[in-house]
Design an enzyme around this catalytic site. Structure first.
Site, short mmCIF file in Angstrom:
data_model
loop_
_atom_site.label_atom_id
_atom_site.label_comp_id
_atom_site.label_asym_id
_atom_site.label_seq_id
_atom_site.Cartn_x
_atom_site.Cartn_y
_atom_site.Cartn_z
N THR A 115 25.83 -25.60 -23.03
CA THR A 115 26.97 -25.59 -22.12
C THR A 115 26.74 -24.50 -21.07
O THR A 115 26.59 -23.33 -21.41
CB THR A 115 28.31 -25.40 -22.86
N HIS A 150 27.27 -22.24 -40.00
CA HIS A 150 26.73 -21.29 -40.98
C HIS A 150 26.42 -21.95 -42.33
O HIS A 150 25.78 -21.33 -43.19
CB HIS A 150 27.72 -20.14 -41.20
#
Length: 476
Positions: free
Chosen positions: A395, A447
């Site tokens: 992005t 994660h």
């Protein structure tokens, strides 16, 4: 064979449940054919043109523009046997033949099927059109042919054809009120404000052609209007009442899908974001050199291109980062390809198309793909297929003057890189403070898939390539 068929809203994406009708390209009475685009719809992912999978004449549009329709709902009814008169007695030729043992019927024409659109025919009924002015059957057939409403060939509907040779198209019957013209020509005349009764017909059998309509316009010295392009990407204007303290905007289409996806991602994948600030002066110099390189002529060359290449090299050096989490089977799915997503802000909302197998592309090929992706997004032509199957995303928040952010993962992906604004700043270089081009990168990752060590290695590798672009060669 059922005369009227319904075209149902297909699932043009992956499990989409609804779509909004942006624009109809046909109206009742218009002739349609297999593969012709009849409308444009906006799904939760993109604006898509819908082709109809059979021939006929439009009988009815079931919804207005702007309506949101569930997948599987009929949106248009088509008369597949126009000009056939009142409905459907058996062919008279059959009565002359003696009774015979039942034979296998001629196979019906196989119609193409869109994704999510069944082959079962609809059961909608409507009184058939009658021939105008009590004309003879032959004249009625000619009029149906001229107006684009002739029935399909007998062989296509499983009826034995009648043998006589096709006669030449006769001249228009005197006293008939309606000039002979096909529906597209009638629509053109209506749009141009031309009365077909005043047009000199030059087509075979007295048919008014498109050229005849344009000639009539030229004769009255009125310039033909220029067709305005359809603003596919532009949202519907929001009416704001003067003095209003609040305005409510319906959430639908791309914005609705984006909101749902971001909430799902934020509360499903445990996000971790790491940051690094890097001197990209050499990268900026390389960008200028590439712009002058004849091998890159005509291609989109900018810092984003080299950031994308740096990310692809970092993934090659740390392949475990390119993965997804399979909750149902409790498995980590390693991807041996990289579908690189590029977040694009459009008037319809944020979309994330991706470059398939970006890791297998050379720098010129990657530049060409980025240019095509951006152009397609701006024009509102991005398809659901372009936005499915991504593995990692970039992005570019720097184009808005933003230094960095904490981006939310695109659902199903392992990582997203935020590329911040490049600014000329004082920087220690070779022991001296000098003005250098500096940017900040932020890498968010899932994660469950990526631990701190792996995420840090990926981000450090991206920064190393941008600080010293020679690594594009030594690591690439």
């Amino acid at each position: 064979m059922t005369r009227f068929r319904e075209f149902k809203m297909p699932d043009v994406g992956e499990g989409l449940t609804e779509a909004e009708i942006l624009k109809w390209y046909v109206q009742p009475g218009d002739e349609v054919h297999d593969g012709m685009v009849v409308c444009e719809v906006e799904t939760a992912k993109a604006a898509v043109e819908l082709p109809i999978p059979f021939d006929g004449v439009v009988h009815e549009l079931r919804f207005e523009e702007g309506a949101t329709v569930d997948v599987g709902t009929a949106i248009i009814a088509v008369d597949t046997q126009p000009g056939a008169g009142e409905a459907a007695p058996e062919a008279p030729a059959a009565a002359a033949a003696p009774a015979a043992p039942a034979a296998a019927p001629a196979p019906a024409k196989r119609e193409p099927v869109l994704v999510g659109y069944g082959v079962a025919e609809g059961s909608t009924k409507r009184r058939a059109r009658k021939a105008p002015g009590g004309a003879s059957p032959a004249t009625a057939a000619v009029q149906a042919e001229m107006n684009g409403t002739a029935a399909p060939a007998d062989a296509a509907i499983g009826i034995a054809p009648v043998a006589p040779a096709a006669p030449a198209i006769p001249a228009p019957v005197p006293g008939e009120d309606r000039p002979l013209a096909k529906p597209p020509v009638r629509k053109l005349a209506k749009d141009l404000g031309v009365d077909l009764a005043t047009v000199v017909a030059t087509g075979a059998g007295g048919i008014v052609t498109r050229e005849d309509v344009h000639a009539a316009v030229a004769a009255r010295q009125a310039p033909a209007p220029v067709e305005e392009p359809v603003a596919v990407a532009a949202p519907a204007p929001v009416a704001v009442t003067a003095g209003a303290r609040e305005t409510r905007i319906p959430v639908k289409g791309v914005r609705k899908m984006t909101a749902q996806a971001m909430v799902g991602s934020a509360f499903t994948a445990p996000h971790v974001t790491e940051f690094i600030t890097v001197d990209v002066t050499r990268t900026m110099k390389l960008v200028q050199d590439l712009k002058a390189d004849k091998d890159m002529a005509g291609l989109r060359v900018n810092p984003l291109l080299l950031v994308a290449k740096a990310l692809l090299i970092a993934i090659r050096r740390n392949p475990d980062v390119n993965a997804s989490w399979d909750e149902e089977n409790q498995e980590i799915v390693l991807k041996h390809y990289v579908n690189l997503g590029i977040a694009a802000a459009t008037p319809r909302g944020l979309i994330v198309p991706n470059i398939k197998d970006a890791d297998a592309r050379t720098l010129p090929e990657l530049a060409a793909s980025l240019g095509e992706l951006v152009a397609t997004a701006r024009e509102g032509r991005t398809t659901p297929a372009d936005m499915s199957g991504g593995t990692v995303t970039i992005t570019n928040v720097g184009v808005f003057g933003v230094d960095t952010g904490t981006p939310i993962l695109n659902p199903g992906e392992s990582a997203i890189l935020a590329f911040g604004a490049i600014r000329l700043q004082p920087w220690v270089h070779k022991g001296k403070v000098k003005p250098r081009h500096v940017t900040t990168l932020a890498l968010s990752f899932d994660h469950r898939l990526v631990d701190g060590e792996l995420g840090s290695k990926v981000l450090a590798d991206i920064a190393a390539v941008l600080e010293n672009p020679k690594k594009l060669i030594t690591w690439g």
